[in-house]
Design a protein around this motif. Structure first.
Motif: not given
Length: 876
Positions: A210-217, A231-236, A240-244, A352-356
């Motif tokens: 996962l390298t990209e983050e996007r705050d989605v309302p 807001d909820l932060t989604l990761l990609f 990519g187009s699959v949200p995490y 399932v991913v460990m991210y930061e």
């Protein structure tokens, strides 16, 4: 030299004569002397070629280049003087006789040019296609025309992992196959065909990075839960187009759907997340330790108690459990919890991913596990997140909100198409309650057979494919298409069911042997014309007496509905204020004198609306209330009565129904500047029908008032296709005043249970003899009522075998936004056996219906004489 000297002497002599001539003498004219020019000859030696004439050229003149000579078998190159390699320059002055020679080049005999064969042309197309076959590691460019010579190409694909459009699925972890495969192309040019096998490298999923983050309302658009916006932060992955989503973030977003008073703890280590809370059950006086472990190494969600997924859910605005209590200590109660509940993502190529240092999961996995199974979904449509309840109906604010997106009418990204395919398999294998009943090991087999239709980047084609999969392949009425995803046009409603041929055998039977057959029986009994679609909603009487003495009656019940109702014996100002969301005690007079008040909360996202039905009042009481309204400043208006105070208008509608002896009051407050029309559109009969318990109460009071000698009631659910389980239980409360058993199978864990339900607070008619009338149309909750009748021996079950439908339904949202409902793991059942070691309990799904105790053919299903005869046989 002699000639030149002679000229000099002559010239000097002339000068001498001129100089000596006297000035007055006339000169003597003499003829000039013309000298012959010096000339040279230019000869041409053609060296065996055609003859070329010599040329005579004045001194210092230029020769003229002649036409090229010819010589058989040779090509003329040039003329040369001394050096054959050096062409003579015809601009050169001629100062002597010369001979120019021809230079020749022998003509080599050329091979005849042959037209390439079709095989050679096809090979050129093959060579070109080899260079362009791969778009990327998960996509092949399966051209249908050769790029060089235009061969027609037809592909044969043996691997189940490659779709006809070239999308390559990752190989399932359970599939131990060689990743080297091939696709075979048949090239056709004219009458020539050539088959060529192109090697293809399959692949397995790689580690998610996962390298990209996007705050989605986030916006909550349902009134069932009060979940704050945020807001909820989604990761990609990169590009990519699959949200995490971080699991902890998702839980925090759901406060309001999750009980805000509940203390939920989160503990994260290097590879997993442990979530825990304690749930106190007041009826059992017991506290449950509910927890789950989410492991990034094993890709699993593990809980010893599936109650973890629902015990944290806050109450809905609508009280679906109204009047329902559970008798926990009943001697017949039984509970087998089954196995631990484990959801494993690995078989479905998800991680399932460990991210930061935090646990992250695919977004729609989080939604399905922690929200969707309880009917609340957080719908992601690229631009925003929306809290919705169940599947919003077309035309509602919720529906419009989720369908409008900046990616409407665009192609579905390939990674999202693949993710949606795998997620569909995950949902069917883990949440479809009929998987074992249908003897299915995994639904991947079915999905692979439909991969060419499901693995598409064209949104509309996907909807058609899923629609056909549900209606023809799954083929059971509880599983149905909902609405299209957000990559479609916002206005596109999805494929529509318009003909029986769109369904499989079971679906067609449900219509032909159920709905249509019931329609025809109704038409034959009451003279309603038409059948099939023409009489889809037949209007038979709400009740009819079977005999002149009115000792027996049939009561129709076509739905199991629950409205958002609170009940009270008197006017309750706190209920009114709670519905209107402000204190209106000084604006709305109390309606007093009744003996039972049904407060309907009809509010939506725009308006707070209360509608009230009151028993025990007369039409004169309603007239008095109208006068009371006028006494506090209300004036007649389009809705009934209105009163303006500042920027607010208070609106009241008052009615009376003499048949049911019910008073009605509708009330709402509107902002004058933003008023958008009167929302009070329901009739008294609408409100009665909208809640099955209210319907039963009003109908039974009316029937017993008309028939004081009533002995027997047949509840007619012959045209009842189901509805809300809470409504079903409340209906049973009118039939019996005793606890009744309800059995179920848990498709998740294999657990089995029998609970006893007691209905309190509704008038009971247990002193009457009851029967149940069923047809193949009697489906879902109606089928469950037949099961309850059977297990609790509430009376004869009359008619034909019910239509089945064992499971409650659950909404499923796919990552591409498409929605459908399907049979859930909550499976209704009946129990046999005595519960002893010698005769243990055995639980049976009622998916395929309940057999009546008293069979009656469809052409006699409403025959008064036959129905009376059955009642007499059972109750004499």
């Amino acid at each position: 030299m002699k000639s030149f000297f002679k000229y000099i002497l002559a010239f000097m002599f002339v000068l001498l004569i001129v100089a000596c001539t006297p000035a007055d003498e006339t000169p003597i004219d003499e003829e000039p002397i013309e000298e012959e020019p010096v000339q040279y000859t230019v000869n041409f030696d053609s060296k065996g070629g055609s003859a070329v004439a010599a040329q005579t050229v004045d001194e210092d003149g230029k020769a003229t280049k002649p036409a090229d000579p010819t010589k058989e078998g040779f090509t003329f190159v040039h003329w040369y003087l001394d050096n054959e390699d050096l062409a003579f320059d015809f601009n050169q002055p001629i100062t002597a006789d010369i001979t120019l020679s021809a230079s020749w080049e022998e003509i080599e005999e050329e091979e005849p040019i042959e037209e390439p064969t079709n095989e050679e042309k096809i090979q050129a197309d093959i060579d070109a296609l080899e260079q362009t076959l791969y778009v990327d590691y998960r996509t092949l460019a399966l051209s249908t025309k050769g790029s060089v010579n235009g061969s027609t190409i037809k592909w044969t694909i043996q691997s189940k992992y490659i779709a006809s459009n070239g999308i390559i699925l990752p190989v399932l972890p359970s599939d131990d196959i060689d990743l080297e495969t091939e696709v075979v192309a048949e090239f056709t040019l004219g009458q020539t065909k050539v088959n060529y096998a192109f090697p293809v490298q399959l692949y397995r999923v790689s580690e998610v990075v996962l390298t990209e983050e996007r705050d989605v309302p986030f916006t909550n658009v349902t009134t069932e839960y009060d979940v704050p916006s945020g807001d909820l932060t989604l990761l990609f992955e990169e590009g990519g187009s699959v949200p995490y989503v971080r699991v902890v973030d998702f839980f925090n977003l759901l406060r309001g759907f999750i009980d805000p008073e509940l203390d939920i703890t989160f503990e994260t280590d290097e590879t997993s997340l442990f979530i825990q809370y304690f749930y106190y059950d007041e009826e059992e006086d017991y506290t449950y330790d509910l927890n789950i472990t989410i492991d990034a190494v094993t890709n699993t969600f593990t809980t010893p108690d599936p109650g973890f997924y629902w015990a944290y859910v806050y109450s809905t605005s609508t009280n679906y459990g109204r009047h329902i209590t559970y008798v926990r200590d009943h001697e017949g109660a039984y509970f087998n919890s089954g196995d631990d509940l484990v959801y494993d993502l690995t078989p479905f190529n998800m991680d399932v991913v460990m991210y930061e240092g935090e646990v992250v999961v695919p977004y729609y996995i989080a939604n399905q596990l922690f929200a969707g199974s309880s009917y609340y979904n957080v719908y992601y449509n690229y631009d925003g997140l929306y809290g919705i309840y169940a599947l919003p109906s077309s035309g509602t604010d919720e529906y419009r909100a989720i369908r409008n997106s900046s990616v409407n009418n665009t192609s579905v990204p390939k990674d999202l198409a693949i993710h949606s395919f795998n997620f569909l398999a995950f949902a069917m294998d883990n949440f479809y309650g009929l998987k074992d009943i249908m003897n299915v090991d995994t639904y991947y087999e079915l999905l692979f057979s439909k991969k060419n239709q499901l693995l598409t980047t064209t949104a509309r084609d996907y909807e058609t494919a899923l629609f056909e999969l549900i209606n023809k392949s799954i083929d059971e009425p509880h599983t149905s298409y909902g609405y299209p995803g957000y990559y479609n046009r916002a206005s596109y409603a999805g494929p529509q069911l318009t003909a029986l041929g769109q369904m499989g055998p079971r679906g067609q039977s449900f219509y032909n042997d159920g709905l249509y057959a019931t329609d025809d029986a109704i038409a034959a009994k009451w003279g309603i014309t038409g059948s099939g679609w023409a009489a889809y909603d037949p209007k038979r009487p709400l009740y009819w007496f079977l005999d002149a003495a009115k000792t027996s009656v049939v009561l129709s019940l076509d739905d199991f509905n629950t409205s958002d109702i609170q009940e009270s014996a008197t006017w309750d100002q706190s209920i009114v204020n709670g519905i209107i969301k402000q204190n209106v005690e000084n604006y709305l007079p109390q309606l007093s004198g009744g003996n039972k008040y049904f407060f309907y909360n009809q509010s939506n996202l725009e308006d707070n609306i209360m509608e009230l039905l009151v028993k025990g009042l007369t039409e004169s009481d309603v007239d008095d209330y109208k006068l009371a309204l006028q006494g506090v400043g209300f004036e007649a208006s389009a809705v009934g009565f209105s009163k303006v105070d500042g920027d607010k208008k208070y609106n009241v509608s008052v009615k009376y129904d003499a048949t049911y002896k019910l008073a009605y009051l509708g009330f709402y407050v509107e902002d004058i500047e933003t008023a958008n029309g009167a929302p009070l559109t329901a009739t008294i009969m609408d409100l009665i029908i909208d809640d099955s318990a209210v319907y039963m109460e009003m109908q039974l009071e009316l029937i017993t008032s008309l028939a004081p000698d009533l002995e027997s009631i047949i509840l007619d659910i012959s045209w009842n296709t189901g509805g809300n389980v809470g409504a079903l239980y409340r209906v049973v409360g009118f039939i019996t005043d005793q606890p009744f058993s309800v059995s179920s199978i848990d498709g998740d864990t294999g657990g089995e249970s029998t609970s006893y339900v007691k209905i309190e607070g509704v008038p009971t008619y247990a002193h009457l003899n009851w029967g149940l009338l069923i047809t193949k149309t009697s489906f879902s909750a109606a089928n469950s009522l037949a099961t309850i009748f059977q297990d609790n021996q509430l009376g004869p079950i009359i008619g034909v075998q019910s239509g089945g439908g064992a499971s409650s339904i659950t909404p499923i949202l796919l990552p591409n936004g498409t929605a459908f409902t399907m049979s859930s793991n909550n499976i209704n059942a009946y129990r046999t056996g005595a519960g002893t070691e010698e005769d243990p309990y055995v639980y049976h799904s009622n998916e395929f219906g309940i057999v009546p105790t008293h069979p009656v053919s469809m052409n006699q299903i409403y025959d008064n004489t036959i129905l009376l005869g059955i009642l007499a046989e059972v109750y004499s």
